[in-house]
Design a protein around this motif. Structure first.
Motif, PDB file in Angstrom:
ATOM      1  N   GLU A   5       0.476  -1.357   0.247  1.00  0.00           N
ATOM      2  CA  GLU A   5       0.595   0.018  -0.079  1.00  0.00           C
ATOM      3  C   GLU A   5       1.044   1.243  -0.014  1.00  0.00           C
ATOM      4  OE1 GLU A   5      -2.952  -0.221   3.691  1.00  0.00           O
ATOM      5  OE2 GLU A   5      -2.167   1.198   4.323  1.00  0.00           O
ATOM      6  N   GLU A   6       0.127   2.481  -0.575  1.00  0.00           N
ATOM      7  CA  GLU A   6       1.056   3.377  -0.645  1.00  0.00           C
ATOM      8  C   GLU A   6       0.873   4.474   1.134  1.00  0.00           C
ATOM      9  OE1 GLU A   6      -1.615   7.391  -1.332  1.00  0.00           O
ATOM     10  OE2 GLU A   6      -2.974   5.848  -0.860  1.00  0.00           O
ATOM     11  N   LEU A  48       1.740   6.607   3.608  1.00  0.00           N
ATOM     12  CA  LEU A  48       1.489   8.097   3.806  1.00  0.00           C
ATOM     13  C   LEU A  48       1.962   8.636   4.995  1.00  0.00           C
ATOM     14  CD1 LEU A  48      -2.938   6.731   5.208  1.00  0.00           C
ATOM     15  CD2 LEU A  48      -2.224   7.595   2.872  1.00  0.00           C
ATOM     16  N   GLU A  61       0.548  10.145  14.060  1.00  0.00           N
ATOM     17  CA  GLU A  61      -0.286   9.208  13.917  1.00  0.00           C
ATOM     18  C   GLU A  61      -1.424   9.290  15.480  1.00  0.00           C
ATOM     19  OE1 GLU A  61       2.312   5.837  13.011  1.00  0.00           O
ATOM     20  OE2 GLU A  61       0.544   4.514  13.885  1.00  0.00           O
ATOM     21  N   LYS A  76       5.992   3.420  18.379  1.00  0.00           N
ATOM     22  CA  LYS A  76       6.136   1.943  18.048  1.00  0.00           C
ATOM     23  C   LYS A  76       7.451   1.915  17.816  1.00  0.00           C
ATOM     24  CE  LYS A  76       1.972   1.589  15.352  1.00  0.00           C
ATOM     25  NZ  LYS A  76       1.190   1.012  16.006  1.00  0.00           N
ATOM     26  N   GLU A 126      -4.804   1.209  10.352  1.00  0.00           N
ATOM     27  CA  GLU A 126      -5.311  -0.414  10.556  1.00  0.00           C
ATOM     28  C   GLU A 126      -5.945  -0.803  11.805  1.00  0.00           C
ATOM     29  OE1 GLU A 126      -2.658  -2.850  13.578  1.00  0.00           O
ATOM     30  OE2 GLU A 126      -2.708  -0.600  14.442  1.00  0.00           O
TER      31      GLU A 126
HETATM   32  P1  AMP Z   1       0.202  -1.935  11.785  1.00  0.00           P
HETATM   33  O1  AMP Z   1       1.112  -2.602  12.204  1.00  0.00           O
HETATM   34  O2  AMP Z   1      -0.903  -1.598  10.774  1.00  0.00           O
HETATM   35  O3  AMP Z   1      -0.589  -0.505  13.378  1.00  0.00           O
HETATM   36  O4  AMP Z   1       1.081  -0.525  11.192  1.00  0.00           O
HETATM   37  C1  AMP Z   1       2.279  -0.915  12.084  1.00  0.00           C
HETATM   38  C2  AMP Z   1       2.851   0.769  11.432  1.00  0.00           C
HETATM   39  O5  AMP Z   1       3.053   0.821  10.426  1.00  0.00           O
HETATM   40  C3  AMP Z   1       2.393   1.661  11.540  1.00  0.00           C
HETATM   41  O6  AMP Z   1       1.499   2.295  12.759  1.00  0.00           O
HETATM   42  C4  AMP Z   1       2.318   2.897  10.736  1.00  0.00           C
HETATM   43  O7  AMP Z   1       3.695   3.265  11.710  1.00  0.00           O
HETATM   44  C5  AMP Z   1       3.297   2.007   9.791  1.00  0.00           C
HETATM   45  N1  AMP Z   1       2.253   2.054   8.290  1.00  0.00           N
HETATM   46  C6  AMP Z   1       0.532   1.377   8.041  1.00  0.00           C
HETATM   47  N2  AMP Z   1       0.660   1.830   7.430  1.00  0.00           N
HETATM   48  C7  AMP Z   1       0.527   2.731   6.825  1.00  0.00           C
HETATM   49  C8  AMP Z   1       1.586   3.569   5.694  1.00  0.00           C
HETATM   50  N3  AMP Z   1      -0.234   3.480   4.586  1.00  0.00           N
HETATM   51  N4  AMP Z   1       1.015   4.581   5.976  1.00  0.00           N
HETATM   52  C9  AMP Z   1       2.688   4.944   6.562  1.00  0.00           C
HETATM   53  N5  AMP Z   1       2.573   4.246   7.250  1.00  0.00           N
HETATM   54  C10 AMP Z   1       2.180   3.415   7.729  1.00  0.00           C
END
Ligand code: AMP
Ligand code: GLY
Length: 415
Positions: free
Chosen positions: A180-181, A183, A187, A209, A277
């Motif tokens: 995915e793109e 962003l 946060e 994180k 997410e």
């Molecule tokens: P998640 O396990 O889905 O929370 O992803 C872990 C971390 O990855 C997130 O808290 C974001 O910091 C980063 N992340 C996830 N998706 C994106 C996105 N599309 N663009 C930028 N950072 C992302």
């Protein structure tokens, strides 16, 4: 249910409420042992847990971690007529499958990053070409918070392609992958309690994180948190309107009514908030900062959500800031060492405004030792962010164990 600092914080709050005769924790931890009866049943033993709850006529069960929910523990309890706070297996798909959630967002007009579902290296390489670096790789299934890789350079893309499609690091959870793109923005962790119809927003939080100060190093399960998140006014209302409410309504309309805690990980971009997410439970370590700020009993809110009676219930919040610093074991996150003696918790707790929540601790021959990657959460409360951070670090300074490490910048430089 569960044995981390998140569950300790929830149990601590519940233990102070009126109307609780007995509190059990499965499996719990040494910190929870003082306030709850710890029962040695693992959090993923869903049938055993339901049988235990039935045999003791437990009135209400709260599930900490995602795994039992994704395995269907809510359905197991519902079959026995037992009240549980947490979504059914079908509704927990919002965390159990990132592909499901992405497609759900598209169907329901919920703002989120553009993405492609891929199954092999060639499809992934084509998706990267289309979306352009920087891109994000996400394993579809549960990966203990490690299934996401943000690639800012071409070299990182090569590394990710190898990791996701040759080494197959994520096994079955990585059969499908989202590319995915990427962003840009701030946060925010936004949690709500819902009974499937009504929504009760909890206080916002910021999660730290990355392992190192200044957001360097690898992603971890979370090294700290701050509540409330320092955000622009109106953001929470916008997240509710564009993300949370359409999700609750959409899940109900698709035959997966959602009950429990819904956690939206949101990126506040220039174009407005976008969903990163969903988690189907309380966040860790956000909960350790959010729950101490709750200025009313938690139990009636949880019970109402589980029973479908949330209506217009609202939570009250203290006008204070909470900062949570996670103390990690030597080698965390790659390979945490166990068995290091922990000292100074009593002194830390004696600092005004400090709370301690256990996670990876164990009692060994009467001594408290490390027993997991994230060992304890130290929470400081204060009128201002600065005061809360100072308080948290005054607690941190009292604790010692070999190899202890933590971030020194939680709550700093935000306001
Ligand atoms: P998640 O396990 O889905 O929370 O992803 C872990 C971390 O990855 C997130 O808290 C974001 O910091 C980063 N992340 C996830 N998706 C994106 C996105 N599309 N663009 C930028 N950072 C992302
Ligand atoms: N703090 C992120 C999570 O609970 O998944």
């Amino acid at each position: 249910m569960g044995g981390g600092a998140r569950e300790h914080a929830l149990a601590w709050k519940l233990s102070r409420a009126a109307g609780i005769d007995e509190l059990y924790a499965a499996p719990g931890n040494p910190g929870m042992a003082g306030i709850a009866t710890c029962v040695p049943i693992a959090a993923d033993a869903t049938v055993e847990l339901a049988e235990f709850a039935a045999s003791l006529h437990i009135d209400l069960t709260l599930v900490g971690p995602e795994l039992p929910l994704v395995l269907g523990i809510a359905d197991e309890f519902a079959r026995r007529g037992l009240l549980l706070v947490g979504p059914s297996r079908a509704a927990a798909e919002v965390e159990g499958s990132k592909v499901f959630t992405k497609e759900f967002c598209l169907r329901n007009g919920i703002p989120t990053a553009r993405a492609k579902v891929v199954r092999n290296r060639d499809e992934a390489a084509a998706a990267v070409k289309e979306l352009k670096v920087p891109v994000v790789f996400k394993a579809d299934g549960l990966a203990a918070g490690k299934g996401v890789q943000v690639c800012r350079r071409k070299g990182e893309v090569e590394q990710a392609l190898a990791r996701y499609f040759e080494e197959r690091t994520f096994g079955a959870a990585g059969e499908k992958v989202l590319v995915e793109e990427c962003l840009e923005g701030e946060e925010i962790s936004f949690m709500v309690l819902t009974d499937g119809v009504s929504v009760l927003p909890l206080a916002s939080a910021r999660d730290y994180k990355r392992l190192e100060d200044g957001d360097g190093g690898p992603n971890t399960g979370g090294m700290g948190s701050v509540s409330p998140a320092p955000t622009e006014p109106g953001l929470a209302a916008r997240i509710l309107r564009t993300i949370v409410h359409p999700t609750i309504a959409g899940l109900a309309a698709e035959g997966r009514p959602y009950r429990g805690v819904l956690y939206a990980g949101v990126m506040a971009t220039k174009a407005g908030p976008q969903l990163l997410e969903y988690n189907c439970r309380f966040g860790d370590p956000e909960t350790q900062a959010v729950i101490p700020r709750l200025d009313c009993d938690l139990l009636p809110l949880l019970r109402a959500a589980a029973a479908g009676e949330l209506g217009a219930l609202r939570a009250a919040w203290k006008r204070e800031v909470a900062v949570c610093v996670v103390l990690a074991a030597d080698g965390y996150p790659a390979s945490p060492r166990r068995g290091d003696a922990i000292t100074g918790l009593g002194e830390a707790l004696a600092q005004p405004g400090v709370l301690l929540f256990h996670a990876g601790t164990a009692l060994q021959d009467g001594r408290l030792v490390t027993a997991g990657g994230r060992v304890v959460s130290v929470v400081g409360r204060g009128v201002t962010l600065e005061e809360a951070a100072q308080t948290a670090y005054s607690g941190v300074a009292r604790v010692q164990f070999d190899g202890m490490h933590y971030r020194r910048d939680v709550g700093k430089g935000l306001s």
